[in-house]
Design a protein around this motif. Sequence first.
Motif, PDB file in Angstrom:
ATOM      1  N   ASP A  54      18.881   3.028  15.929  1.00 44.97           N
ATOM      2  CA  ASP A  54      18.039   4.098  16.455  1.00 44.97           C
ATOM      3  C   ASP A  54      18.769   5.435  16.352  1.00 44.97           C
ATOM      4  O   ASP A  54      19.851   5.593  16.915  1.00 44.97           O
ATOM      5  N   PRO A  55      18.181   6.404  15.637  1.00 45.95           N
ATOM      6  CA  PRO A  55      18.876   7.683  15.464  1.00 45.95           C
ATOM      7  C   PRO A  55      18.930   8.536  16.727  1.00 45.95           C
ATOM      8  O   PRO A  55      19.661   9.526  16.766  1.00 45.95           O
ATOM      9  N   LEU A  56      18.174   8.167  17.735  1.00 45.13           N
ATOM     10  CA  LEU A  56      18.233   8.881  19.010  1.00 45.13           C
ATOM     11  C   LEU A  56      19.174   8.108  19.930  1.00 45.13           C
ATOM     12  O   LEU A  56      18.886   6.977  20.321  1.00 45.13           O
ATOM     13  N   VAL A  57      20.286   8.741  20.252  1.00 42.73           N
ATOM     14  CA  VAL A  57      21.338   8.075  21.013  1.00 42.73           C
ATOM     15  C   VAL A  57      21.426   8.693  22.400  1.00 42.73           C
ATOM     16  O   VAL A  57      21.444   9.919  22.535  1.00 42.73           O
ATOM     17  N   LYS A  58      21.507   7.848  23.390  1.00 40.31           N
ATOM     18  CA  LYS A  58      21.654   8.341  24.760  1.00 40.31           C
ATOM     19  C   LYS A  58      23.079   8.103  25.229  1.00 40.31           C
ATOM     20  O   LYS A  58      23.662   7.044  24.997  1.00 40.31           O
ATOM     21  N   GLY A  59      23.627   9.134  25.881  1.00 40.56           N
ATOM     22  CA  GLY A  59      24.985   9.018  26.366  1.00 40.56           C
ATOM     23  C   GLY A  59      25.059   9.131  27.871  1.00 40.56           C
ATOM     24  O   GLY A  59      24.068   8.970  28.575  1.00 40.56           O
ATOM     25  N   ILE A  60      26.253   9.456  28.344  1.00 45.25           N
ATOM     26  CA  ILE A  60      26.456   9.585  29.775  1.00 45.25           C
ATOM     27  C   ILE A  60      25.894  10.898  30.291  1.00 45.25           C
ATOM     28  O   ILE A  60      25.667  11.839  29.507  1.00 45.25           O
ATOM     29  N   LYS A  61      25.654  10.961  31.575  1.00 45.20           N
ATOM     30  CA  LYS A  61      25.260  12.186  32.283  1.00 45.20           C
ATOM     31  C   LYS A  61      23.990  12.827  31.741  1.00 45.20           C
ATOM     32  O   LYS A  61      23.842  14.047  31.803  1.00 45.20           O
ATOM     33  N   GLY A  62      23.090  12.028  31.197  1.00 47.63           N
ATOM     34  CA  GLY A  62      21.800  12.545  30.763  1.00 47.63           C
ATOM     35  C   GLY A  62      21.782  13.199  29.396  1.00 47.63           C
ATOM     36  O   GLY A  62      20.765  13.779  29.000  1.00 47.63           O
TER      37      GLY A  62
END
Lengths: 114, 113
Positions: A54-62
């Motif tokens: 998935d090219p949309l990556v979610k990280g820490i702290k929003g």
Amino acid sequence: AQSVSQHNHHVILSEAASLELGCNYSYGGTVNLFWYVQYPGQHLQLLLKYFSGDPLVKGIKGFEAEFIKSKFSFNLRKPSVQWSDTAEYFCAFSLSGGYNKLIFGAGTRLAVHP
Amino acid sequence: SQTIHQWPATLVQPVGSPLSLECTVEGTSNPNLYWYRQAAGRGLQLLFYSVGIGQISSEVPQNLSASRPQDRQFILSSKKLLLSDSGFYLCAWSGQGDGNTIYFGEGSWLTVV
């Protein structure tokens, strides 16, 4: 030559504003992409990373980032920043099969005012 | 858990003096090890990386050298410092193999006077 371009060197925002930091890389092959953050007085920390899928990556702290291969871009976004997001943000990439040698951009200093 | 330490945190050295910055990693074995230099407005530049004991690759020609005498120890050295060697030096490690996250140490400020 392989390089990373971060378009904004300094960004100043008010709390609750939306954030988008631009990042473009120069390399024609497969890459791994990273955003690192350095809070004042602290060491570099990984914010998020993209290897595949998935090219949309979610990280820490929003935080999240979207890999757009056709544009060689990996922009960092956050819908509503907080004062605690004040930091320097670095985009980086490594070549697949390249011993994890990270190539960094020059960094973007973000200042968030209450 | 894995930890990385480097020292000294700050160093002021005269031109022409030697340098030794040390870095150790705990909680992992056979890591890849890196030395980076951070210059204001220029991001981080990879100086050296190592995939094993005694195996050092240099990324840029310079006045510095690196050594890996033990699996989890990485040393940055110079025989004679130059003014241009001043900067912020970061040690880092990652697991073996492609695509592993790189973890950074606290950094060392070197001022050559």
